[in-house]
Scaffold this motif. Sequence first.
Motif, PDB file in Angstrom:
ATOM      1  N   ILE A 303       0.647  -1.067  -0.129  1.00 22.20           N
ATOM      2  CA  ILE A 303       0.109  -0.121   0.123  1.00 22.20           C
ATOM      3  C   ILE A 303       0.867   1.304  -0.181  1.00 22.20           C
ATOM      4  CG2 ILE A 303      -0.135   0.140   2.544  1.00 22.20           C
ATOM      5  CD1 ILE A 303      -3.030   0.922   2.369  1.00 22.20           C
ATOM      6  N   SER A 304       0.329   2.277  -0.753  1.00 17.44           N
ATOM      7  CA  SER A 304       1.099   3.603  -0.752  1.00 17.44           C
ATOM      8  C   SER A 304       1.137   4.405   0.728  1.00 17.44           C
ATOM      9  CB  SER A 304       0.526   4.492  -1.838  1.00 17.44           C
ATOM     10  OG  SER A 304      -0.595   5.109  -1.311  1.00 17.44           O
ATOM     11  N   ARG A 309      -1.800   6.352   5.347  1.00 16.94           N
ATOM     12  CA  ARG A 309      -2.133   7.433   6.111  1.00 16.94           C
ATOM     13  C   ARG A 309      -3.570   7.962   6.155  1.00 16.94           C
ATOM     14  NH1 ARG A 309       2.629   9.658   4.097  1.00 16.94           N
ATOM     15  NH2 ARG A 309       1.372  10.875   2.411  1.00 16.94           N
ATOM     16  N   GLY A 310      -4.040   7.594   5.126  1.00 16.49           N
ATOM     17  CA  GLY A 310      -5.519   7.905   5.088  1.00 16.49           C
ATOM     18  C   GLY A 310      -6.374   7.060   5.921  1.00 16.49           C
ATOM     19  N   LEU A 311      -6.035   5.725   6.009  1.00 21.29           N
ATOM     20  CA  LEU A 311      -6.667   4.555   7.090  1.00 21.29           C
ATOM     21  C   LEU A 311      -6.384   4.937   8.346  1.00 21.29           C
ATOM     22  CD1 LEU A 311      -6.272   1.320   5.042  1.00 21.29           C
ATOM     23  CD2 LEU A 311      -8.186   2.590   5.137  1.00 21.29           C
ATOM     24  N   LEU A 312      -4.966   5.208   8.547  1.00 23.44           N
ATOM     25  CA  LEU A 312      -4.543   5.715   9.996  1.00 23.44           C
ATOM     26  C   LEU A 312      -4.968   6.588  10.663  1.00 23.44           C
ATOM     27  CD1 LEU A 312      -2.313   3.901  11.842  1.00 23.44           C
ATOM     28  CD2 LEU A 312      -0.611   5.711  10.973  1.00 23.44           C
ATOM     29  N   ASN A 313      -5.339   7.654   9.993  1.00 21.89           N
ATOM     30  CA  ASN A 313      -5.894   9.007  10.153  1.00 21.89           C
ATOM     31  C   ASN A 313      -7.469   9.093  10.444  1.00 21.89           C
ATOM     32  OD1 ASN A 313      -3.385   9.763  10.815  1.00 21.89           O
ATOM     33  ND2 ASN A 313      -2.971  10.543   8.873  1.00 21.89           N
ATOM     34  N   ASP A 314      -7.940   8.083   9.706  1.00 20.85           N
ATOM     35  CA  ASP A 314      -9.642   8.170   9.345  1.00 20.85           C
ATOM     36  C   ASP A 314     -10.211   8.234  10.845  1.00 20.85           C
ATOM     37  OD1 ASP A 314     -12.218   7.731   9.037  1.00 20.85           O
ATOM     38  OD2 ASP A 314     -11.823   6.518   7.403  1.00 20.85           O
ATOM     39  N   ASP A 315     -11.111   9.091  10.959  1.00 24.82           N
ATOM     40  CA  ASP A 315     -11.585   9.214  12.492  1.00 24.82           C
ATOM     41  C   ASP A 315     -12.695   8.019  12.759  1.00 24.82           C
ATOM     42  OD1 ASP A 315     -10.532  11.802  12.932  1.00 24.82           O
ATOM     43  OD2 ASP A 315     -12.248  12.866  12.175  1.00 24.82           O
ATOM     44  N   ALA A 316     -13.015   7.247  11.664  1.00 25.34           N
ATOM     45  CA  ALA A 316     -13.798   5.992  11.701  1.00 25.34           C
ATOM     46  C   ALA A 316     -13.175   4.977  12.198  1.00 25.34           C
ATOM     47  CB  ALA A 316     -14.587   5.871  10.658  1.00 25.34           C
TER      48      ALA A 316
END
Length: 618
Positions: A303-304, A309-316
Motif C-alpha cells: 500500500i502507498s 496514512r488515510g486509513l490510519l488517520n480516519d476518524d472512523a
Amino acid sequence: MSPKKRMTIHDHAAEASLFKRRAFFTFTCVLVMIGILLTNLYRLQIEDFKDFSTRSNDNRIRVVPVAPSRGLIYDRNGQLLAENRPFYTLQVLPEKVKNINETLENLKKVIPISDDEIEDFKTSLKYHRRFKPLSLKNRLTQEQVAEFSVNQYRFPGVYVDAGLKRFYPYGSLLTHVLGYVGRINQKDQARLEANDEWKNYAATKDIGKQGIERYYESLLHGKPGHLEEEVNNRGRTIRTLKSTPPVPGQDIYLTIDLNLQAKAMELLNGRRGTVVAIDPTDGGVLAMASSPSYDPNQFVHGISSKAYRGLLNDDARPLINRATQGQYSPASTIKPLMALAGLEDKVVTEQTRIWDPGFWQIPNVEHKYRDWKRWGHGWVDVHDAIIDSCDTYFYELAYKLGVNRIAQFMAPFGFGESTGIDIFEESTGNLPDKDWKRIKYEQPWYIGDTISVGIGQGYWTATPMQLAKAITIIANKGERFVPHFLKSLQDDTSKIDAPIDELPPIKLSNPHSWDIVIDSMYRTAMKKRFTHSPYMAAMKTGTAQVIGIAQDQKYDAKSISKKHRDNALTVAFAPVDNPKIVVAVVLENAGWGGDNAGPVAKGMLDTYLLNTDGSLKQ
C-alpha cells in the motif's frame, strides 16, 4: 722465454667425496620434497576430500529455493474466501537489450509505464548483474499482457513473468476475519529468525500480517522446494541438476458463514459498529463484522504511504477490529448476568421485590442514582428487572453484592481476559475490582463505583466478542467453549476436523437460576421484537453512556456532538429451547439500544434460522 705453465694436481678422492655429499644432499631434498608433495596430495585427496569437494560444488552448484503456493481459505460451506491469483510482471534481461533507453521509450508506447517506474528501474540497474532479469513494471493487467505479447518480437530481452499473489474476492467484507498478507519486513524477519523459521521463507516475499492469515501462517505457508543449478564462475546458469518440488500450504475451512457475514455488513450499513454471531453448540464464530472496513487487497502488493496514512488517520478507525479490540461499557446487556450473580449468592430470590420510585440512594447519602424511567417501575422482581431493564433493581443488587463478589462471579464468563479466539488482534477489556483501582489509579474503591458497575457502566468494559461468549454460556446453561474460526484442515487425502476447545462448565448451586434468566430474556424478546416470530428468541438490549450526565440534567442527543452520543447494544440467542446462534451487536453513538441495535440482532437471527419464504430452516 715464456714462463712454464703451472700444473694442477687433481685430488680425485676428495672430489668424489664432495660429489657424493652433494648428490646425497640433493637426493635427500628431492625425497623430502616428494614426501611433502605426497603428504599434501594425501591430505587433499583423502583427508580433506569432502571439504574441498563441498567447496567446489558450492562454487559450481547453486541451490535456488522455490516458493510454495499458499493454502486457500474457505468458509464453512466451501465458499472460497482467500485464493492465489496469477499476477504478471514485465521483466528485462539487460544483456540482451542493445539500447536500454530506446527500448524503454518504445515500451511506453505499448503499455503505460510511469516515469517513477523507469527511474526506479534505472537506479536498480546500476547495481544489477546484466545476465539476471530485472522487474520493470508490476501488476500488469490482462489487456496489457495481451498488448505486449503482440509486440514482444520488437523487444528482445523483455518478457512477461507470471507468479501467484494472494487475492481476497470479497474485499472489505472479511478483512477483520482473514486479515491479509504483505511483504516480509525486518520485524517479520527477526521473528522468523528467532523461531528458526527463516530458512523456510528464502523464496517467499509475503507473510500473514493480521487475522487468520497471521494466526495460521504455519499451516498456510507450506514448505519451500529447491532447484540445484550448475553455474559457471560468473554465476551464469549452465543446467539444472536436480529439482525438489515445494509442499503447498494446507487449505483451511473456517466456521464463518459467508451469507451471514454479508448480512451483518448489510445491516451495519456503513455505521460504526460490529456484529458477532457464534454457534453455541461448539463456539464456532459464524460471523464477525466490523464497520467501517477496508480492502485488504491493497496491502498485498504494498500500500502507498498516502493510502495508509488515510486509513490510519480516519476518524472512523477502519483498521480497528471492533469485535475483538473495541472496548465498550456493556450497559444493560449484563443485567441477566448480574441477576445470576444475585441468585447464586442468595442476595435475591425469584420472589424478591423492591420498590422503584425512579431512583436509588446509598443509605445516608443524598445523591440519587436515576433509573432510565424517571417515574420508576413500581414493584419489581428479578423477571421485571430484566424485562424492563430496571436500573434501580440492579443498583441495589450491586450494592448488596459488592464489586469483588461481582468480579469473582463474572470472571468465568470471560470478562477481563482474552476469549482465546484464534486471531492475535484482541483486547481483554476490563473487569474492575478494588485492587485494580488501587493499582491503576492509586485511589480507593468507592461504593458509587460499584453502583455504576451494577448496570454495566463505570470502569467495566468488554469487547463484543466477550459479550457473545458470555451470552453463549447463558444459552448453554453453563456449558463453555472457546470461540474459534478454524473448522477443519484439508490434507492430501481428506478433510480433518479441528478439535473443539471445551472449558469446564459453570455449575450453579441452583440450576433453576439459568431458567429464570433465560425466561426473562425470552419475555424481553417477545415484548420487544419477536412477537410474531416463527421461532422463540431471548434477548437483552442496552444503552451505554459515552459521557457522564449531571444528576439533574436530561440527556438530549441533539444537543451534543455525535461522538458523545450513547452506544446501542443488543445480545440475543435463538431458539430458546435449542440454541443454534448467539448474536452480539454494538453500534457506536447510535442511541437507544432496542431501537437501533435490536433490528440488527433480529435480522441476523432471521437470516440464519429462516428460509427466504419466512419458514424455519430444517
